[in-house]
Each structure stands twice: as C-alpha cells, then as structure tokens.
Design a protein around this motif. Structure first.
Motif, short mmCIF file in Angstrom:
data_model
loop_
_atom_site.label_atom_id
_atom_site.label_comp_id
_atom_site.label_asym_id
_atom_site.label_seq_id
_atom_site.Cartn_x
_atom_site.Cartn_y
_atom_site.Cartn_z
N ALA A 48 56.73 37.36 -44.55
CA ALA A 48 56.19 38.68 -44.86
C ALA A 48 56.28 39.55 -43.61
CB ALA A 48 54.74 38.56 -45.33
N ALA A 49 56.13 40.85 -43.80
CA ALA A 49 56.23 41.77 -42.66
C ALA A 49 55.26 41.40 -41.55
CB ALA A 49 55.98 43.20 -43.14
N ALA A 50 54.06 40.98 -41.91
CA ALA A 50 53.06 40.62 -40.90
C ALA A 50 53.53 39.43 -40.06
CB ALA A 50 51.73 40.31 -41.56
N GLY A 51 54.20 38.48 -40.69
CA GLY A 51 54.69 37.32 -39.96
C GLY A 51 55.81 37.68 -39.01
N ARG A 52 56.71 38.58 -39.44
CA ARG A 52 57.79 39.00 -38.55
C ARG A 52 57.26 39.82 -37.38
NH1 ARG A 52 60.85 42.44 -41.73
NH2 ARG A 52 59.56 42.20 -43.56
N GLU A 53 56.27 40.65 -37.67
CA GLU A 53 55.66 41.45 -36.60
C GLU A 53 54.95 40.54 -35.60
OE1 GLU A 53 53.18 44.32 -38.47
OE2 GLU A 53 54.86 45.54 -39.21
N ALA A 54 54.32 39.48 -36.08
CA ALA A 54 53.59 38.57 -35.19
C ALA A 54 54.55 37.90 -34.21
CB ALA A 54 52.84 37.52 -36.00
N LEU A 55 55.75 37.56 -34.66
CA LEU A 55 56.73 36.95 -33.77
C LEU A 55 57.15 37.92 -32.66
CD1 LEU A 55 59.14 34.92 -36.10
CD2 LEU A 55 57.85 34.04 -34.15
N LEU A 56 57.39 39.17 -33.04
CA LEU A 56 57.74 40.17 -32.04
C LEU A 56 56.61 40.37 -31.03
CD1 LEU A 56 59.63 42.38 -30.93
CD2 LEU A 56 58.59 43.97 -32.56
N LEU A 57 55.37 40.40 -31.52
CA LEU A 57 54.23 40.61 -30.63
C LEU A 57 54.04 39.43 -29.68
CD1 LEU A 57 51.69 42.23 -33.13
CD2 LEU A 57 52.82 43.33 -31.17
N SER B 225 66.10 43.59 -29.54
CA SER B 225 67.00 42.67 -30.23
C SER B 225 66.22 41.71 -31.12
CB SER B 225 67.83 41.88 -29.21
OG SER B 225 68.71 42.72 -28.50
N VAL B 226 65.05 41.29 -30.64
CA VAL B 226 64.19 40.43 -31.46
C VAL B 226 63.79 41.16 -32.74
CG1 VAL B 226 61.91 39.32 -31.58
CG2 VAL B 226 63.30 39.09 -29.51
N GLY B 227 63.37 42.41 -32.60
CA GLY B 227 62.99 43.19 -33.78
C GLY B 227 64.13 43.35 -34.75
N CYS B 228 65.33 43.58 -34.22
CA CYS B 228 66.51 43.73 -35.08
C CYS B 228 66.80 42.44 -35.83
CB CYS B 228 67.70 44.16 -34.22
SG CYS B 228 69.22 44.40 -35.16
N ALA B 229 66.75 41.29 -35.12
CA ALA B 229 67.03 40.00 -35.75
C ALA B 229 65.99 39.66 -36.81
CB ALA B 229 67.08 38.91 -34.69
N LEU B 230 64.78 40.20 -36.66
CA LEU B 230 63.71 39.97 -37.64
C LEU B 230 63.72 41.00 -38.76
CD1 LEU B 230 60.80 39.04 -35.21
CD2 LEU B 230 61.88 37.52 -36.88
N GLU C 162 70.52 33.23 -34.29
CA GLU C 162 70.63 32.02 -35.11
C GLU C 162 69.26 31.49 -35.49
OE1 GLU C 162 72.97 29.40 -32.72
OE2 GLU C 162 74.89 30.15 -33.51
N ALA C 163 68.26 31.71 -34.65
CA ALA C 163 66.92 31.22 -34.94
C ALA C 163 66.14 32.18 -35.84
CB ALA C 163 66.14 31.00 -33.64
N LEU C 164 66.34 33.48 -35.66
CA LEU C 164 65.50 34.46 -36.35
C LEU C 164 66.06 34.96 -37.68
CD1 LEU C 164 64.17 36.67 -33.40
CD2 LEU C 164 63.23 34.56 -34.34
N GLU C 165 67.36 35.20 -37.73
CA GLU C 165 67.92 35.83 -38.93
C GLU C 165 67.76 34.97 -40.19
OE1 GLU C 165 71.90 37.00 -37.95
OE2 GLU C 165 71.24 38.78 -36.83
#
Length: 238
Positions: free
Chosen positions: A184-193, A215-220, A174-177
């Motif tokens: 941008a891809a860099a922003g989504r990757e930063a959250l996973l990192l 699961s975080v990566g999938c939601a992003l 609910e928070a990520l999708e």
C-alpha cells in the motif's frame, strides 16, 4: 419427468490434470496454502462416459485447502513468507544505497543503517558486515574500465565511480520494483522514510544522498511530488 432425468444422464463434464504444484497466497483462505496448477478439457458425457470433446479449459490454480479456483495470475502474488523476505531485502538495499551515496564515512549514518537493517529482520547485521557488502557491491563494476578508450586523465576514476553508482542503483531497483505493487502507499512511503532517516542521521541531506533517495522513491512507484513531500517532512523536527 424425462427432461430432468435426461439432464442427469447427459451433460458437459470437465476432466482435470495437474501440471504443477507449490505454495501460494490464497485470497479465499487469506493465507499461504498449497496449490495445484490444473488444466481441464470439456467433453459431452452420457451416463458419465465422456464422448464428444467440447474444448479445453484454461489452466487454473486450485487451493488444496478450500478448493477455490483462481486464474494463474494468483501465482504472481508473493506468499506471506516471500513478502517478508522481500521487505527485509528492500530495507537492506535502501540502507546500502544511502551508505553508498554518503560515502559511508559518517559514524552516525553507519549506525543508523545498521539499526534499520537489524529492525527489518537481520539481527546479526553489524557495521563490518554492512561495509563488506557495500565494498563487494562497489568492487563489481558493470564492465571493465580498461576495455574502454580513456577520454582524459581523470577518465578511469570517473568511470569507476559511475560503475559503482550504477551497480547500487541496479540492486536497488531489483529489490524495490518487484515489491512496490504489493505494498500500500503507506508501506512504500515508510520504506522511503527509513532511507531518509539514515541519510539525516549526521545532518542535512548531501546532494548525492538526496539523489539516491529520489531514486528510491522512483523505484517504489511514488510520484515525484510525494517523494519531495516525504523528504521534506523527514527533515522537519516533530
């Protein structure tokens, strides 16, 4: 000369009415602005007097500052303030998900989670408030285990654990999708990192932590291969 004069006296005019108003992100201005949601109706007019209807105009979003007209899809883009709030909530959810996976027993993991949440925009966050939120989330199962027939002596504990993980997963999605399409891809990757850094604070990934980070990566909306690459890179000393 009659043609130009007649064209000025007669033509199709659009009359507008306001359906709603609010604040949105105007791509023309490049920032948050007030808007009016307007619907129009075309009429053939003579001497400025509307006469024959010529059909409706689809609703448009009109910026109160630059008067630009956009289709209603412009309202799907979050305002700058809303986007900042979504980012803070995303970091908070990622931190909670990693804590839930690790069991919140590691002091290093808990401290890393608190630091990440504070840096995201919750300076008042501390260990107690984060643990209280995690406990509240895990105490709110999706359904009552007592309402189901037990399948064995360990059934209640197993079902409760599944409920807890599902509740955390739902909050994470609910928070990520809703946020992912606006990063941008860099922003989504930063959250996973950020999540990976929390998980690695006390050593290598635990299996449950890795599953949660996937699961975080999938939601992003990250590709599995990219998630794997990022998780591997996070555990490699720089």
């Amino acid at each position: 000369m009659a043609g130009p004069r007649l064209a000025g006296l007669a033509g199709v005019r659009t009359s507008w009415r306001t359906l709603d108003d609010g604040e949105f992100f105007c791509t023309g201005c490049g920032g948050d602005r007030s808007y009016r949601l307007r619907a129009g109706r075309r009429r053939f007019a003579v001497l400025g007097i509307p006469l024959v209807p010529r059909g409706d105009v689809p609703p448009v979003v009109e910026c109160a500052a630059c008067r630009r007209h956009d289709d209603t899809g412009a309202l799907d883009h979050p305002t700058t303030n809303r986007l900042a709030t979504m980012l803070r909530e995303a970091v908070h959810s990622v931190a909670l998900s990693v804590l839930a996976a690790s069991g919140a027993d590691s002091r290093a993991t808990l401290e890393a989670a608190v630091e990440a949440v504070r840096a995201a925009g919750y300076p008042e966050c501390d260990e107690d408030s984060l643990l209280e939120r995690l406990a509240a989330l895990c105490a709110d199962p999706l359904y009552d285990p007592a309402a189901h027939e037990p399948g064995g002596p360990e059934f209640p504990d197993a079902l409760a654990a599944a409920d807890h993980h599902m509740a955390v997963h739902i909050e994470l999605c609910e928070a990520l999708e809703p946020l992912a399409p606006h990063l941008a891809a860099a922003g989504r990757e930063a959250l996973l990192l950020q999540g990976a850094a929390i998980a690695l604070a006390d050593g290598p990934y635990e299996p449950a932590e890795r599953d949660m980070l996937e699961s975080v990566g999938c939601a992003l909306a990250l590709r599995p291969a990219d998630t794997e690459r990022l998780l591997a890179a996070a555990r490699t000393p720089s």
